[in-house]
Design a protein around this motif. Sequence first.
Motif, PDB file in Angstrom:
ATOM      1  N   GLU A 102       0.810  -1.220   0.000  1.00  0.00           N
ATOM      2  CA  GLU A 102       0.000   0.000   0.000  1.00  0.00           C
ATOM      3  C   GLU A 102       0.847   1.274   0.000  1.00  0.00           C
ATOM      4  O   GLU A 102       0.629   2.192   0.780  1.00  0.00           O
ATOM      5  CB  GLU A 102      -0.944   0.004   1.202  1.00  0.00           C
ATOM      6  CG  GLU A 102      -2.106  -0.940   1.082  1.00  0.00           C
ATOM      7  CD  GLU A 102      -3.136  -0.505   0.047  1.00  0.00           C
ATOM      8  OE1 GLU A 102      -3.207   0.705  -0.227  1.00  0.00           O
ATOM      9  OE2 GLU A 102      -3.853  -1.372  -0.473  1.00  0.00           O
ATOM     10  N   GLY A 103       1.839   1.321  -0.891  1.00  0.00           N
ATOM     11  CA  GLY A 103       2.643   2.523  -1.032  1.00  0.00           C
ATOM     12  C   GLY A 103       3.818   2.610  -0.098  1.00  0.00           C
ATOM     13  O   GLY A 103       4.662   3.501  -0.254  1.00  0.00           O
ATOM     14  N   ALA A 104       3.888   1.747   0.905  1.00  0.00           N
ATOM     15  CA  ALA A 104       5.050   1.701   1.796  1.00  0.00           C
ATOM     16  C   ALA A 104       6.065   0.725   1.216  1.00  0.00           C
ATOM     17  O   ALA A 104       5.712  -0.347   0.723  1.00  0.00           O
ATOM     18  CB  ALA A 104       4.635   1.254   3.190  1.00  0.00           C
ATOM     19  N   ARG A 105       7.355   1.106   1.290  1.00  0.00           N
ATOM     20  CA  ARG A 105       8.396   0.291   0.662  1.00  0.00           C
ATOM     21  C   ARG A 105       9.626   0.251   1.570  1.00  0.00           C
ATOM     22  O   ARG A 105      10.152   1.282   1.980  1.00  0.00           O
ATOM     23  CB  ARG A 105       8.770   0.881  -0.695  1.00  0.00           C
ATOM     24  CG  ARG A 105       9.880   0.140  -1.445  1.00  0.00           C
ATOM     25  CD  ARG A 105      10.235   0.897  -2.708  1.00  0.00           C
ATOM     26  NE  ARG A 105      11.343   0.301  -3.437  1.00  0.00           N
ATOM     27  CZ  ARG A 105      11.206  -0.579  -4.438  1.00  0.00           C
ATOM     28  NH1 ARG A 105       9.976  -0.929  -4.820  1.00  0.00           N
ATOM     29  NH2 ARG A 105      12.248  -1.076  -5.057  1.00  0.00           N
ATOM     30  N   TRP A 106      10.048  -0.971   1.909  1.00  0.00           N
ATOM     31  CA  TRP A 106      11.280  -1.180   2.651  1.00  0.00           C
ATOM     32  C   TRP A 106      12.310  -1.813   1.717  1.00  0.00           C
ATOM     33  O   TRP A 106      12.019  -2.816   1.041  1.00  0.00           O
ATOM     34  CB  TRP A 106      11.060  -2.116   3.832  1.00  0.00           C
ATOM     35  CG  TRP A 106      10.166  -1.577   4.899  1.00  0.00           C
ATOM     36  CD1 TRP A 106      10.533  -0.858   5.997  1.00  0.00           C
ATOM     37  CD2 TRP A 106       8.740  -1.724   4.981  1.00  0.00           C
ATOM     38  NE1 TRP A 106       9.440  -0.542   6.763  1.00  0.00           N
ATOM     39  CE2 TRP A 106       8.319  -1.065   6.158  1.00  0.00           C
ATOM     40  CE3 TRP A 106       7.780  -2.334   4.168  1.00  0.00           C
ATOM     41  CZ2 TRP A 106       6.989  -1.009   6.543  1.00  0.00           C
ATOM     42  CZ3 TRP A 106       6.458  -2.282   4.554  1.00  0.00           C
ATOM     43  CH2 TRP A 106       6.070  -1.621   5.729  1.00  0.00           C
ATOM     44  N   THR A 107      13.492  -1.286   1.681  1.00  0.00           N
ATOM     45  CA  THR A 107      14.596  -1.837   0.907  1.00  0.00           C
ATOM     46  C   THR A 107      15.708  -2.206   1.874  1.00  0.00           C
ATOM     47  O   THR A 107      16.373  -1.320   2.443  1.00  0.00           O
ATOM     48  CB  THR A 107      15.113  -0.837  -0.137  1.00  0.00           C
ATOM     49  OG1 THR A 107      14.038  -0.442  -0.989  1.00  0.00           O
ATOM     50  CG2 THR A 107      16.214  -1.457  -0.968  1.00  0.00           C
ATOM     51  N   LEU A 108      15.905  -3.502   2.095  1.00  0.00           N
ATOM     52  CA  LEU A 108      16.939  -3.998   2.999  1.00  0.00           C
ATOM     53  C   LEU A 108      18.183  -4.242   2.174  1.00  0.00           C
ATOM     54  O   LEU A 108      18.231  -5.158   1.339  1.00  0.00           O
ATOM     55  CB  LEU A 108      16.485  -5.287   3.690  1.00  0.00           C
ATOM     56  CG  LEU A 108      15.055  -5.287   4.284  1.00  0.00           C
ATOM     57  CD1 LEU A 108      14.793  -6.579   5.035  1.00  0.00           C
ATOM     58  CD2 LEU A 108      14.838  -4.088   5.186  1.00  0.00           C
ATOM     59  N   SER A 109      19.208  -3.425   2.383  1.00  0.00           N
ATOM     60  CA  SER A 109      20.390  -3.451   1.522  1.00  0.00           C
ATOM     61  C   SER A 109      21.451  -4.411   2.032  1.00  0.00           C
ATOM     62  O   SER A 109      21.982  -5.234   1.280  1.00  0.00           O
ATOM     63  CB  SER A 109      20.985  -2.044   1.402  1.00  0.00           C
ATOM     64  OG  SER A 109      20.022  -1.149   0.886  1.00  0.00           O
ATOM     65  N   SER A 110      21.802  -4.319   3.307  1.00  0.00           N
ATOM     66  CA  SER A 110      22.834  -5.182   3.866  1.00  0.00           C
ATOM     67  C   SER A 110      22.588  -5.322   5.355  1.00  0.00           C
ATOM     68  O   SER A 110      21.973  -4.456   5.992  1.00  0.00           O
ATOM     69  CB  SER A 110      24.228  -4.608   3.608  1.00  0.00           C
ATOM     70  OG  SER A 110      24.377  -3.353   4.263  1.00  0.00           O
ATOM     71  N   GLY A 111      23.097  -6.412   5.913  1.00  0.00           N
ATOM     72  CA  GLY A 111      22.912  -6.647   7.331  1.00  0.00           C
ATOM     73  C   GLY A 111      22.439  -8.057   7.608  1.00  0.00           C
ATOM     74  O   GLY A 111      22.604  -8.965   6.776  1.00  0.00           O
ATOM     75  N   LYS A 112      21.847  -8.268   8.766  1.00  0.00           N
ATOM     76  CA  LYS A 112      21.411  -9.576   9.206  1.00  0.00           C
ATOM     77  C   LYS A 112      19.883  -9.647   9.280  1.00  0.00           C
ATOM     78  O   LYS A 112      19.235  -8.711   9.742  1.00  0.00           O
ATOM     79  CB  LYS A 112      21.987  -9.900  10.576  1.00  0.00           C
ATOM     80  CG  LYS A 112      23.508  -9.983  10.610  1.00  0.00           C
ATOM     81  CD  LYS A 112      24.013 -11.182   9.805  1.00  0.00           C
ATOM     82  CE  LYS A 112      25.530 -11.308   9.953  1.00  0.00           C
ATOM     83  NZ  LYS A 112      26.056 -12.490   9.178  1.00  0.00           N
ATOM     84  N   VAL A 113      19.343 -10.778   8.834  1.00  0.00           N
ATOM     85  CA  VAL A 113      17.900 -11.003   8.819  1.00  0.00           C
ATOM     86  C   VAL A 113      17.592 -12.284   9.569  1.00  0.00           C
ATOM     87  O   VAL A 113      18.311 -13.281   9.437  1.00  0.00           O
ATOM     88  CB  VAL A 113      17.358 -11.085   7.377  1.00  0.00           C
ATOM     89  CG1 VAL A 113      15.866 -11.442   7.388  1.00  0.00           C
ATOM     90  CG2 VAL A 113      17.565  -9.780   6.646  1.00  0.00           C
ATOM     91  N   ARG A 114      16.530 -12.232  10.346  1.00  0.00           N
ATOM     92  CA  ARG A 114      15.979 -13.428  10.979  1.00  0.00           C
ATOM     93  C   ARG A 114      14.529 -13.571  10.550  1.00  0.00           C
ATOM     94  O   ARG A 114      13.766 -12.606  10.605  1.00  0.00           O
ATOM     95  CB  ARG A 114      16.042 -13.333  12.505  1.00  0.00           C
ATOM     96  CG  ARG A 114      17.419 -13.317  13.120  1.00  0.00           C
ATOM     97  CD  ARG A 114      17.299 -13.104  14.620  1.00  0.00           C
ATOM     98  NE  ARG A 114      18.557 -13.260  15.332  1.00  0.00           N
ATOM     99  CZ  ARG A 114      19.458 -12.299  15.512  1.00  0.00           C
ATOM    100  NH1 ARG A 114      19.216 -11.085  14.995  1.00  0.00           N
ATOM    101  NH2 ARG A 114      20.560 -12.528  16.184  1.00  0.00           N
ATOM    102  N   LEU A 115      14.138 -14.770  10.141  1.00  0.00           N
ATOM    103  CA  LEU A 115      12.737 -15.041   9.819  1.00  0.00           C
ATOM    104  C   LEU A 115      12.073 -15.675  11.028  1.00  0.00           C
ATOM    105  O   LEU A 115      12.641 -16.570  11.669  1.00  0.00           O
ATOM    106  CB  LEU A 115      12.616 -15.964   8.614  1.00  0.00           C
ATOM    107  CG  LEU A 115      13.060 -15.414   7.265  1.00  0.00           C
ATOM    108  CD1 LEU A 115      12.843 -16.453   6.178  1.00  0.00           C
ATOM    109  CD2 LEU A 115      12.336 -14.136   6.924  1.00  0.00           C
ATOM    110  N   GLN A 116      10.847 -15.219  11.337  1.00  0.00           N
ATOM    111  CA  GLN A 116      10.111 -15.825  12.443  1.00  0.00           C
ATOM    112  C   GLN A 116       9.525 -17.147  11.996  1.00  0.00           C
ATOM    113  O   GLN A 116       9.196 -17.344  10.812  1.00  0.00           O
ATOM    114  CB  GLN A 116       9.002 -14.883  12.928  1.00  0.00           C
ATOM    115  CG  GLN A 116       8.375 -15.308  14.237  1.00  0.00           C
ATOM    116  CD  GLN A 116       7.610 -14.181  14.906  1.00  0.00           C
ATOM    117  OE1 GLN A 116       7.710 -13.031  14.491  1.00  0.00           O
ATOM    118  NE2 GLN A 116       6.865 -14.493  15.956  1.00  0.00           N
ATOM    119  N   ARG A 117       9.405 -18.075  12.929  1.00  0.00           N
ATOM    120  CA  ARG A 117       8.920 -19.406  12.604  1.00  0.00           C
ATOM    121  C   ARG A 117       7.565 -19.313  11.906  1.00  0.00           C
ATOM    122  O   ARG A 117       6.664 -18.604  12.377  1.00  0.00           O
ATOM    123  CB  ARG A 117       8.797 -20.238  13.871  1.00  0.00           C
ATOM    124  CG  ARG A 117       8.462 -21.713  13.604  1.00  0.00           C
ATOM    125  CD  ARG A 117       8.925 -22.593  14.736  1.00  0.00           C
ATOM    126  NE  ARG A 117       8.290 -22.275  16.010  1.00  0.00           N
ATOM    127  CZ  ARG A 117       8.722 -22.724  17.190  1.00  0.00           C
ATOM    128  NH1 ARG A 117       9.809 -23.480  17.250  1.00  0.00           N
ATOM    129  NH2 ARG A 117       8.098 -22.409  18.304  1.00  0.00           N
TER     130      ARG A 117
END
Length: 878
Positions: A102-117
């Motif tokens: 809905e018009g909001a945009r996140w761009t994750l360029s570098s770093g650490k990611v965790r996915l929730q179960r």
Amino acid sequence: MDQRQRGPSLVGCEELLNATWPRVRGGGLATLLLLFAVADPAATSSTGPPGFGPSNASPSNAGQSNAGQTESPALAAYNDLLEMRFSAPFDVPDGGIILQLEGARWTLSSGKVRLQRPVNGLYTGLAFEGEASFEMDVPDIFELQQLRRFSREEELSKVESALDRLYLRAAGPEITAPLAQVAADLGLSGAGDFVQAAPSWVEDRRLRWVLHEHQDADARILAALSTFGERYLRADQRLDEHGWTTLAFDAREREEIRLTRPTRNNQSVMKQFFSETWLQMDQQSDRQADGRPGEQRGGFSALRHLDFAIDLTELGKQPATGFGQSHSINTRFDGLARFASKRDGLGSLVVQLDPRAEDLHATTPEGRELTVLRFPRGQLSNHLESESGLRRFVVLLHQPVSNGEMVDLRFSYNLELVNYAPAVSWHPSSTDFMLEPVTAALEFTTRGYYDVFATGTKTAEQQRAGESWSRWEVTDPTRILGFSFARFAHAASFEWEGVPPVTIFGTTAGYLSAVRIENLQRFFKDNLQCLTESLGPPPSDNLLVTLIAAGHSQSFEGFIQVTENIAKKGALGVAVHGTKELHAGHEIAHQWWGHQVVPESDRDVWLSESLAEYSAAQCVRTTVDGGERLFARVIDAFTNEVHGSTARAWNPFARPTLALFNSYERKRMPPISHGWRAATTNNPYGNLTTLYRKGALVVHMADELLRVQTGSRDAFERLLIDLVNDPSDRLSTVHFERALQTTFDQHGASQIDWSVLFDQWVRTAEVPTWRVAINQPDPEADRGRAVGSRSTVQSSVLLEVLQEGVAPEFLSWVPVVATFDNGDVEERLVKIAGAETRVALAYDRQPQRIDFNHRGAVPAKMKGKTNIKIAGQRNGTW
């Protein structure tokens, strides 16, 4: 059969409202199919909500001990989400991760990611630390203006910032599909890949959602997954410029998108937490062309009928309280609530109830237990053990229902009450702002020396074995239900000419008495007659006034709960002439403004409060001794409160504790049209000043400008009567604005543009400061000049106004009154625009006195000398 023992029966239910087929956007169908594919095959049966399989008999409250009981698949999924288990952190892949909704945009360029179960194979959560950016367009110019005030960035054109942390929860393919792709690329699949505990900062964010913002993202995600095509999102992000902010998308809200900034009130000893609403918008498909909210009312369900048995026989734990020393009652509620589905494929209800309600259960009418997802707040912190859960909770249905279908649920719970039921929150209801009309049948059992009054009509009563039983029915649909009860009660009935009969009810215990209760009639008689004469008959054939042990009052249709403080004498009771009349008049005025005429949305709720406040002030003006002087003091008190001034703190109508004295914080205050969210961290009750006081001043401005134009208040009073009698029974800001414009045009004041005035005073928040000077030039220099139809000018006055604190295009029309030696008065409307206004006012005879902004018509902040007595000399400088 004993009337008290028989089960509730549904009576007088209203016709269903037709709702439009919901749009399935962005792959909503794909999400639903994926949900079916990964769930147990039994999920498609009629015995449980989609994706969760059969809902077995199970504990109704999640988070409580489930030992020895069978857990439903939905409850198992909820408890699994509550554990907050994540994958091991992994690097952001090459090319980054892009998430948008809905018009909001996140761009994750570098770093650490965790996915929730994942839950049932769907990835609904992500925690990120590193380098990223967030951006969102803001097409609504008025929301953008407020965003600039909050963010302190005057040139801001959209939300755009770098961020280093993001915790996101969502249901909907726009988010879940990219997360699933990332998991697939990493080879994450088994439960063993999601065993790590949440980082401490993630746990802190979830804790804040629950404790301070009363939001349970886990329950809402499961509600969304159970409903065809529904989307939900809640994301906390730490922006470089503004710290932590929260973006929420909730399809069940009327305006789905909300950006908030959780902060703490540093001016409070308790350091209270508060979330400023920086932005609120409709989803893209519902907006108007200019980005403003559309007309769709939203909502997935609506309460239609209540049939409750209410047991008031068990004393509560709280000590006696209030002016009448009322004891609390541990009230037991048990009965049916009928909801209408407003959406096809609805698999759950999001319900609101007082968070103090304990031992909450929901079943089918046949007694089959339903799964209730309600976060138990008391388990998080010792000092919150008395609060058993959040205000909002989710009830999962056994199978989806279609648009227009009725859903009957049986609820049981305990709720400790003093001597009244708070509006709306005492019973299960829809979470929509727009309360739709309901019918009801309420059966009360009380101790023998207690009496109870409720909305509706008493249809039966019995006395037995030290207890009293009564049944009250609401057959004509009403929007708000309520009741009050009292020990050693006294009810006094009154009949006055031209108005419905009135009953005043309260306890005679403590410092109250039958005499004091009956003496309160003076605060209601004149107000009711005044309002009936000016607005027409109220919507109810009788009016019940009950005294409650609270510092506030509230109005239902035909039923008013008034604070017991109105019966006090002395300083604590504010026994100054006119103050109690104003308070009582406000609640009575809601019979018209709020019940007979309903605000269209939460952006229009100011009309209900401000018109009630202004109507009550007019009744003080016309019915109380010295009314003109008292009315002037009311306007003066409201104006000073809006300006944050303590200059008139002694004014009996002033509430200086609500005024915001810091000029910077005052400039951050949201506009009237933001409704209940018009508040800031350091002024969390600023919405009272904005909606009640500033809104009433806008109504006063319209009244005064039209009075100057026409010479009387008749035209404005007719306008209000037309609004009351409008068959649509709903009032919006746009409707009120257009009605004013039509009325002014009809009376030759077409130069006044009310769309401009509403944009300035209602949709934006700036208040101008005027530095005023009034001077009389040499009278001889003006003689013999022709001005308009006048053959000569006997006198002229030079009006000079410097305007500060607002945009250059800010303009106003201001009454200027000239008083002559024989008592004649001449009023004119003068246009004030730009940084400086210089106007020469010509008169065919010399006035004795000039008054600028007469009667405080425009709530600008005034500096300089706004009136002079003319004696041929210059008077007034900057």
